[in-house]
Design a protein around this motif. Structure first.
Motif, PDB file in Angstrom:
ATOM      1  N   LYS A  63      45.600  35.621  45.680  1.00 27.30           N
ATOM      2  CA  LYS A  63      45.877  35.397  43.996  1.00 27.30           C
ATOM      3  C   LYS A  63      47.497  35.674  44.104  1.00 27.30           C
ATOM      4  O   LYS A  63      47.766  36.945  44.576  1.00 27.30           O
ATOM      5  N   VAL A  64      48.348  35.186  43.252  1.00 25.56           N
ATOM      6  CA  VAL A  64      49.741  35.418  43.154  1.00 25.56           C
ATOM      7  C   VAL A  64      49.847  36.869  42.315  1.00 25.56           C
ATOM      8  O   VAL A  64      50.708  37.887  42.582  1.00 25.56           O
ATOM      9  N   ILE A  65      48.785  36.964  41.406  1.00 29.59           N
ATOM     10  CA  ILE A  65      48.868  38.295  40.634  1.00 29.59           C
ATOM     11  C   ILE A  65      48.667  39.589  41.546  1.00 29.59           C
ATOM     12  O   ILE A  65      49.093  40.495  41.232  1.00 29.59           O
ATOM     13  N   SER A  66      47.783  39.225  42.740  1.00 36.97           N
ATOM     14  CA  SER A  66      47.546  40.418  43.702  1.00 36.97           C
ATOM     15  C   SER A  66      48.839  40.794  44.191  1.00 36.97           C
ATOM     16  O   SER A  66      49.416  41.835  44.364  1.00 36.97           O
ATOM     17  N   VAL A  67      49.800  39.594  44.549  1.00 34.28           N
ATOM     18  CA  VAL A  67      50.981  39.886  45.208  1.00 34.28           C
ATOM     19  C   VAL A  67      51.892  40.656  44.298  1.00 34.28           C
ATOM     20  O   VAL A  67      52.764  41.666  44.591  1.00 34.28           O
ATOM     21  N   PHE A  68      51.926  40.380  43.117  1.00 30.80           N
ATOM     22  CA  PHE A  68      52.617  41.056  41.946  1.00 30.80           C
ATOM     23  C   PHE A  68      52.323  42.473  41.865  1.00 30.80           C
ATOM     24  O   PHE A  68      53.225  43.241  41.652  1.00 30.80           O
ATOM     25  N   TRP A  96      53.202  48.358  42.078  1.00 29.28           N
ATOM     26  CA  TRP A  96      52.615  49.589  42.367  1.00 29.28           C
ATOM     27  C   TRP A  96      53.003  50.396  43.714  1.00 29.28           C
ATOM     28  O   TRP A  96      53.249  51.445  43.767  1.00 29.28           O
ATOM     29  N   ALA A  97      53.188  49.425  44.737  1.00 29.15           N
ATOM     30  CA  ALA A  97      53.642  50.037  46.107  1.00 29.15           C
ATOM     31  C   ALA A  97      55.055  51.039  46.028  1.00 29.15           C
ATOM     32  O   ALA A  97      54.913  52.032  46.535  1.00 29.15           O
ATOM     33  N   VAL A 116      47.327  46.589  52.036  1.00 35.32           N
ATOM     34  CA  VAL A 116      47.950  45.090  52.330  1.00 35.32           C
ATOM     35  C   VAL A 116      47.254  44.121  53.279  1.00 35.32           C
ATOM     36  O   VAL A 116      46.874  43.078  53.115  1.00 35.32           O
ATOM     37  N   ILE A 117      47.035  44.872  54.791  1.00 33.86           N
ATOM     38  CA  ILE A 117      46.636  44.258  55.559  1.00 33.86           C
ATOM     39  C   ILE A 117      45.211  43.779  55.380  1.00 33.86           C
ATOM     40  O   ILE A 117      44.682  42.643  55.679  1.00 33.86           O
ATOM     41  N   ARG A 118      44.475  44.747  54.885  1.00 36.51           N
ATOM     42  CA  ARG A 118      43.033  44.522  54.395  1.00 36.51           C
ATOM     43  C   ARG A 118      42.922  43.339  53.437  1.00 36.51           C
ATOM     44  O   ARG A 118      42.038  42.483  53.515  1.00 36.51           O
TER      45      ARG A 118
END
Length: 100
Positions: A8-13, A18-19, A38-40
């Motif tokens: 989902k786009v929200i996860s990318v956001f 936070w990263a 991120v890889i997981r």
């Protein structure tokens, strides 16, 4: 066979939010944790030819290698960075399994 990605786009956001903050507060030492997270997430949201991916790598398993690659890159004035990138990709692939 069909391949798809369901992230989902929200996860990318949220990763993008936070990263950098985590990297700043840990002076970059959280890099292996962020890479593994991120890889997981990518693997958990990917289906390739009807099969799922599982990432079994850990931040602890990457940390020592990452420190070595970082030091070698600094000592060689950036030249080792090419091998470092290759080694990180190799490590990710070696710790990714196709299941199902």
């Amino acid at each position: 066979m069909e391949s798809k990605f369901s992230g989902k786009v929200i996860s990318v956001f949220l990763f993008c939010l936070w990263a950098p903050i985590l990297l700043m507060f840990t002076l970059g030492l959280a890099t292996p944790f962020i890479v593994c997270t991120v890889i997981r997430w990518i693997c958990n949201n990917s289906i390739i030819s009807g099969k799922t991916l599982t990432f079994k790598g850990t931040a602890g398993g990457l940390f020592g290698r990452w420190i070595l690659w970082y030091v070698l890159t600094i000592l060689t004035f950036g030249i080792y960075g090419f091998w470092s990138t290759r080694n990180q990709i190799k490590w990710v692939i070696e710790n990714t399994e196709i299941t199902n």
